[in-house]
Design an enzyme around this catalytic site. Structure first.
Site, PDB file in Angstrom:
ATOM      1  N   ARG A   1       0.838  -1.224   0.000  1.00 31.71           N
ATOM      2  CA  ARG A   1       0.000   0.000   0.000  1.00 31.71           C
ATOM      3  C   ARG A   1       0.867   1.267   0.000  1.00 31.71           C
ATOM      4  O   ARG A   1       0.523   2.272   0.616  1.00 31.71           O
ATOM      5  CB  ARG A   1      -0.961   0.025   1.205  1.00 31.71           C
TER       6      ARG A   1
ATOM      7  N   SER B   1     -10.634  -0.698   3.539  1.00 30.32           N
ATOM      8  CA  SER B   1      -9.863  -0.959   4.761  1.00 30.32           C
ATOM      9  C   SER B   1      -9.450   0.362   5.392  1.00 30.32           C
ATOM     10  O   SER B   1      -8.820   1.193   4.740  1.00 30.32           O
ATOM     11  CB  SER B   1      -8.607  -1.769   4.440  1.00 30.32           C
TER      12      SER B   1
ATOM     13  N   GLU C   1      -4.860   3.393   6.468  1.00 28.90           N
ATOM     14  CA  GLU C   1      -4.695   3.232   5.016  1.00 28.90           C
ATOM     15  C   GLU C   1      -5.470   4.361   4.319  1.00 28.90           C
ATOM     16  O   GLU C   1      -5.103   4.813   3.245  1.00 28.90           O
ATOM     17  CB  GLU C   1      -5.244   1.863   4.586  1.00 28.90           C
TER      18      GLU C   1
HETATM   19  C1  LIG Z   1     -15.943  -1.268  -0.636  1.00 27.13           C
HETATM   20  C2  LIG Z   1     -14.481  -1.000  -0.834  1.00 27.13           C
HETATM   21  C3  LIG Z   1     -13.608  -2.069  -1.050  1.00 27.13           C
HETATM   22  C4  LIG Z   1     -12.246  -1.826  -1.227  1.00 27.13           C
HETATM   23  N1  LIG Z   1     -11.414  -2.883  -1.429  1.00 27.13           N
HETATM   24  C5  LIG Z   1     -10.095  -2.659  -1.613  1.00 27.13           C
HETATM   25  C6  LIG Z   1      -9.196  -3.760  -1.830  1.00 27.13           C
HETATM   26  O1  LIG Z   1      -9.577  -4.923  -1.882  1.00 27.13           O
HETATM   27  N2  LIG Z   1      -7.876  -3.471  -1.986  1.00 27.13           N
HETATM   28  C7  LIG Z   1      -7.399  -2.191  -1.953  1.00 27.13           C
HETATM   29  O2  LIG Z   1      -6.191  -1.995  -2.125  1.00 27.13           O
HETATM   30  N3  LIG Z   1      -8.228  -1.140  -1.746  1.00 27.13           N
HETATM   31  C8  LIG Z   1      -9.549  -1.343  -1.579  1.00 27.13           C
HETATM   32  N4  LIG Z   1     -10.389  -0.280  -1.358  1.00 27.13           N
HETATM   33  C9  LIG Z   1      -9.825   1.092  -1.245  1.00 27.13           C
HETATM   34  C10 LIG Z   1      -9.826   1.911  -2.544  1.00 27.13           C
HETATM   35  O3  LIG Z   1     -10.769   1.443  -3.479  1.00 27.13           O
HETATM   36  C11 LIG Z   1      -8.439   1.926  -3.187  1.00 27.13           C
HETATM   37  O4  LIG Z   1      -7.512   2.479  -2.294  1.00 27.13           O
HETATM   38  C12 LIG Z   1      -8.423   2.732  -4.494  1.00 27.13           C
HETATM   39  O5  LIG Z   1      -7.227   2.456  -5.165  1.00 27.13           O
HETATM   40  C13 LIG Z   1      -8.549   4.245  -4.289  1.00 27.13           C
HETATM   41  O6  LIG Z   1      -8.738   4.848  -5.561  1.00 27.13           O
HETATM   42  P1  LIG Z   1      -9.622   6.168  -5.706  1.00 27.13           P
HETATM   43  O7  LIG Z   1      -9.632   6.565  -7.126  1.00 27.13           O
HETATM   44  O8  LIG Z   1     -10.944   5.968  -5.078  1.00 27.13           O
HETATM   45  O9  LIG Z   1      -8.751   7.183  -4.859  1.00 27.13           O
HETATM   46  P2  LIG Z   1      -9.303   8.362  -3.931  1.00 27.13           P
HETATM   47  O10 LIG Z   1      -9.988   7.774  -2.752  1.00 27.13           O
HETATM   48  O11 LIG Z   1     -10.050   9.346  -4.742  1.00 27.13           O
HETATM   49  O12 LIG Z   1      -7.931   9.016  -3.470  1.00 27.13           O
HETATM   50  C14 LIG Z   1      -7.045   8.274  -2.645  1.00 27.13           C
HETATM   51  C15 LIG Z   1      -5.692   9.000  -2.620  1.00 27.13           C
HETATM   52  O13 LIG Z   1      -5.100   8.918  -3.922  1.00 27.13           O
HETATM   53  C16 LIG Z   1      -4.785  10.219  -4.399  1.00 27.13           C
HETATM   54  N5  LIG Z   1      -4.975  10.223  -5.856  1.00 27.13           N
HETATM   55  C17 LIG Z   1      -6.085   9.891  -6.551  1.00 27.13           C
HETATM   56  N6  LIG Z   1      -5.856   9.994  -7.872  1.00 27.13           N
HETATM   57  C18 LIG Z   1      -4.577  10.417  -8.010  1.00 27.13           C
HETATM   58  C19 LIG Z   1      -3.750  10.745  -9.130  1.00 27.13           C
HETATM   59  N7  LIG Z   1      -4.186  10.645 -10.382  1.00 27.13           N
HETATM   60  N8  LIG Z   1      -2.486  11.175  -8.897  1.00 27.13           N
HETATM   61  C20 LIG Z   1      -2.016  11.277  -7.628  1.00 27.13           C
HETATM   62  N9  LIG Z   1      -2.743  10.991  -6.532  1.00 27.13           N
HETATM   63  C21 LIG Z   1      -4.011  10.565  -6.722  1.00 27.13           C
HETATM   64  C22 LIG Z   1      -5.746  11.152  -3.680  1.00 27.13           C
HETATM   65  O14 LIG Z   1      -5.214  12.475  -3.638  1.00 27.13           O
HETATM   66  C23 LIG Z   1      -5.815  10.491  -2.310  1.00 27.13           C
HETATM   67  O15 LIG Z   1      -4.712  10.876  -1.521  1.00 27.13           O
HETATM   68  C24 LIG Z   1     -11.754  -0.495  -1.190  1.00 27.13           C
HETATM   69  C25 LIG Z   1     -12.643   0.580  -0.995  1.00 27.13           C
HETATM   70  C26 LIG Z   1     -13.994   0.331  -0.818  1.00 27.13           C
HETATM   71  C27 LIG Z   1     -14.920   1.496  -0.620  1.00 27.13           C
END
Ligand SMILES: Cc1cc2nc3c(=O)[nH]c(=O)nc-3n(C[C@H](O)[C@H](O)[C@H](O)COP(=O)(O)OP(=O)(O)OC[C@H]3O[C@@H](n4cnc5c(N)ncnc54)[C@H](O)[C@@H]3O)c2cc1C
Length: 326
Positions: free
Chosen positions: A172, A226, A320
């Site tokens: 992560r 998480s 996380e």
């Molecule tokens: C129901 C559920 C299940 C999940 N299961 C998992 C799992 O199995 N495994 C796992 O790893 N995660 C899981 N997650 C967490 C999440 O989906 C991941 O961390 C995902 O990769 C976040 O992506 P996002 O686009 O939603 O980022 P956001 O939540 O929008 O942003 C997260 C961070 O990334 C940064 N960011 C976003 N885009 C960029 C970019 N283009 N450049 C630089 N920084 C950026 C943001 O500034 C922020 O700091 C889960 C979440 C939920 C709600």
């Protein structure tokens, strides 16, 4: 499409947990030129900026964010041979689906991540035995520092390609967490060509696993995934758990980390509620918004969990989730 800066936009609906106050400024960005214009806008007004993907891993303060939220929506996918190119705004399940449809294997696991390519690269997201670092070949980065320093720097001068080996991927983790001035614009993924029918079969198996996951995790609910990272099971920690007579082996995942959910559940916190925020009874590492939760409720619950786990096991949990506006 012309980029439009909007004012005082509520951020709750841009997150999966549906919590968060307004952004002073907000814009949707679909390409590098718009990204540059957005960053320049923030630089000229001396504002902080925050890049938002699908909002599936963030907790936004009830007071919102006094800067500019850049909502990345560049969602093009291009396939060339065994390479898939995806904009940072592409949703991971869509990329998984498209790569399978063209007979490429390796990215099927992406169907389990409800986030964008950009957010997932930053956090080296993973599930079902796969993670971003297994497939990423290179990442196109936009260095926002260049825009602030050179008033008229064209987008291509602020962009550079980073090979996966330089991305500092870990559990992560990635270099992007240490370089908040870098915005991920797009990425290429190295996959393998196989018979399309075999690829579909693998995909169906992963989709089945996804459905089964609903039994164990509050998928589809208002949550952030998480809340805490897994914990390295050091000798000290194991010795402590042994002394306390805790069957810790059950809580170790396939990557050798002690699951935060196991510790939280063992601490008796499943179902623990503050205001409208609750520790999920399906998976203790998930906090859910039961409908009326505020960011303050969630923060209080996070603090309660950390304090309790520290008291009971001597272990410091690390978030996380990413915070904005606190
Ligand atoms: C129901 C559920 C299940 C999940 N299961 C998992 C799992 O199995 N495994 C796992 O790893 N995660 C899981 N997650 C967490 C999440 O989906 C991941 O961390 C995902 O990769 C976040 O992506 P996002 O686009 O939603 O980022 P956001 O939540 O929008 O942003 C997260 C961070 O990334 C940064 N960011 C976003 N885009 C960029 C970019 N283009 N450049 C630089 N920084 C950026 C943001 O500034 C922020 O700091 C889960 C979440 C939920 C709600």
């Amino acid at each position: 499409m012309v980029m439009r800066i909007q004012e005082d936009i509520s951020l709750a609906s841009y997150t999966v947990i549906k919590i968060g106050g307004p952004a002073r400024y907000f814009c949707d960005v679909t390409d590098a030129n718009e990204l540059e214009a957005a960053v320049r806008f923030a630089a000229e007004k001396e504002l902080l900026f925050f890049v938002l993907g699908a909002g599936s891993n963030v907790l936004i303060s009830d007071n919102g964010f006094p800067g500019l939220v850049i909502h990345l929506r560049n969602d093009a996918i291009k396939i060339e041979g065994e390479t898939a190119y995806a904009g940072a705004g592409v949703m991971m399940p869509r990329l998984a689906m498209v790569t399978v449809q063209v007979g490429l294997t390796g990215f099927e696991w992406g169907t389990g991540i409800p986030g964008t390519v950009g957010g997932s690269i930053r956090g080296n997201a993973g599930c079902f035995g796969g993670e971003v670092r297994d497939n990423v070949e290179s990442v196109m980065v936009f260095d926002t520092k260049k825009v602030t320093r050179l008033a008229q720097a064209p987008a291509e001068r602020a962009s550079f390609k980073l090979q996966a080996t330089s991305c500092g991927f870990g559990y992560r983790e990635s270099i992007f967490k240490k370089r908040p001035e870098w915005i991920i614009v797009d990425a290429t993924f190295k996959l393998k060509k196989i018979n399309p029918a075999t690829a579909q079969n693998i995909f169906r198996k992963i989709q089945k696993k996804s459905k089964e996951r609903v039994e164990e995790q509050p998928i589809g609910e208002k949550t952030m995934g998480s809340t805490f990272k897994g914990v390295t099971a050091s000798d000290d920690i194991i010795a402590f758990l042994r002394r306390a007579n805790i069957a810790w082996q059950k809580g170790v995942n396939r990557r050798g980390f002690l699951s935060a959910g196991f510790l939280i559940e063992y601490a008796g916190l499943k179902g623990c509620r503050i205001g409208g925020a609750e520790v999920s009874s399906r998976h203790a590492n998930f906090i859910i918004n039961t409908g009326t939760a505020t960011a303050s409720d969630v923060v209080e619950l996070v603090t309660r969990i950390k304090d309790t786990v520290k008291d009971k096991f001597g272990i410091s949990l690390e978030e996380e989730i990413q915070y904005l506006g606190f």
